[in-house]
Design a protein around this motif. Structure first.
Motif, short mmCIF file in Angstrom:
data_model
loop_
_atom_site.label_atom_id
_atom_site.label_comp_id
_atom_site.label_asym_id
_atom_site.label_seq_id
_atom_site.Cartn_x
_atom_site.Cartn_y
_atom_site.Cartn_z
N PRO A 195 0.82 -1.21 0.00
CA PRO A 195 0.00 0.00 0.00
C PRO A 195 0.86 1.27 0.00
N LEU A 196 0.28 2.34 -0.51
CA LEU A 196 0.95 3.63 -0.50
C LEU A 196 0.91 4.19 0.91
N ILE A 197 2.08 4.53 1.43
CA ILE A 197 2.17 5.07 2.79
C ILE A 197 2.86 6.42 2.70
N SER A 198 2.26 7.41 3.34
CA SER A 198 2.87 8.74 3.40
C SER A 198 3.19 9.06 4.86
N VAL A 199 4.23 9.85 5.04
CA VAL A 199 4.64 10.25 6.38
C VAL A 199 4.73 11.77 6.41
N ARG A 200 4.22 12.34 7.49
CA ARG A 200 4.24 13.79 7.64
C ARG A 200 4.39 14.15 9.11
N LEU A 201 4.69 15.43 9.36
CA LEU A 201 4.75 15.91 10.74
C LEU A 201 3.34 15.95 11.32
N ALA A 202 3.22 15.54 12.55
CA ALA A 202 1.93 15.58 13.23
C ALA A 202 1.62 17.01 13.64
N THR A 203 0.33 17.29 13.74
CA THR A 203 -0.15 18.57 14.25
C THR A 203 -1.05 18.28 15.45
N PRO A 204 -1.41 19.30 16.22
CA PRO A 204 -2.34 19.06 17.34
C PRO A 204 -3.66 18.43 16.90
N HIS A 205 -4.07 18.63 15.65
CA HIS A 205 -5.30 18.02 15.15
C HIS A 205 -5.19 16.49 15.07
N ASP A 206 -3.96 15.97 15.05
CA ASP A 206 -3.74 14.53 14.98
C ASP A 206 -3.83 13.85 16.34
N LEU A 207 -3.88 14.62 17.40
CA LEU A 207 -3.85 14.05 18.75
C LEU A 207 -4.89 12.96 18.99
N PRO A 208 -6.15 13.14 18.57
CA PRO A 208 -7.13 12.07 18.81
C PRO A 208 -6.78 10.76 18.10
N ALA A 209 -6.07 10.82 16.98
CA ALA A 209 -5.68 9.60 16.27
C ALA A 209 -4.40 8.99 16.83
N ILE A 210 -3.48 9.85 17.30
CA ILE A 210 -2.19 9.36 17.77
C ILE A 210 -2.25 8.84 19.21
N ALA A 211 -3.03 9.48 20.05
CA ALA A 211 -3.06 9.13 21.48
C ALA A 211 -3.39 7.65 21.72
N PRO A 212 -4.39 7.06 21.05
CA PRO A 212 -4.64 5.63 21.28
C PRO A 212 -3.45 4.76 20.85
N LEU A 213 -2.74 5.16 19.82
CA LEU A 213 -1.55 4.41 19.39
C LEU A 213 -0.45 4.53 20.43
#
Length: 156
Positions: A2-20
């Motif tokens: 699959p195509l995977i992209s990587v980027r810098l996280a922003t505060p808007h990503d917090l709900p998606a990153i916190a469970p990880l």
């Protein structure tokens, strides 16, 4: 693959990153605590104390993250990054997401003028060790790592 992209996280990503991040902590035998994981990441972001990269799949779903902490190497008299946290959701393992995060972290470090990154992993985490070695990370055979809990410290 699959195509995977990587980027810098922003505060808007917090709900998606916190469970990880909470799952990452559980991997290292910490009890589940999503509020603590969320508060910890939010503090790092708010205080600009770390850099978080996120890997996304084609649908935009967050597949994993890594977190870099700035530090220094006194011997080299130079800044370094400590890649302390790296986690890929179980369903996305072996898709290249972890590899993409590591490569993006290396590129980010190079762009920031940082000449070295350090990481540690569990001795039993053989899958991760294989990826690290394939990307040119060298296992330290000279130094032992030690840690000590500080009594009375207040967690932030």
């Amino acid at each position: 693959m699959p195509l995977i992209s990587v980027r810098l996280a922003t505060p808007h990503d917090l709900p998606a990153i916190a469970p990880l991040f909470d799952a990452y902590r559980q991997f290292y035998e910490q009890p589940p605590d999503l509020p603590r994981a969320t508060a910890f990441l939010q503090a790092r972001m708010t205080n600009a104390e770390s850099t978080i990269l996120v890997a996304q799949g084609e649908t935009g779903a967050v597949l994993g993250f890594c977190q870099l902490y700035p530090s220094f190497c006194s011997v080299a008299a130079a800044p370094i990054y400590v890649l302390y946290d790296l986690f890929v959701v179980p369903d996305a393992r072996k898709t290249g997401a972890g590899r993409a995060l590591l490569q993006a972290a290396e590129q980010y470090a190079a762009n920031q003028g940082v000449g070295r990154m350090d990481l540690t992993t569990a001795k039993t985490n053989l899958a991760a060790q294989s990826v690290y070695a394939s990307l040119g990370w060298e296992r330290d055979e000279v130094f032992f790592a030690y840690s000590k809990a500080v009594d009375g410290a207040v967690a932030v």
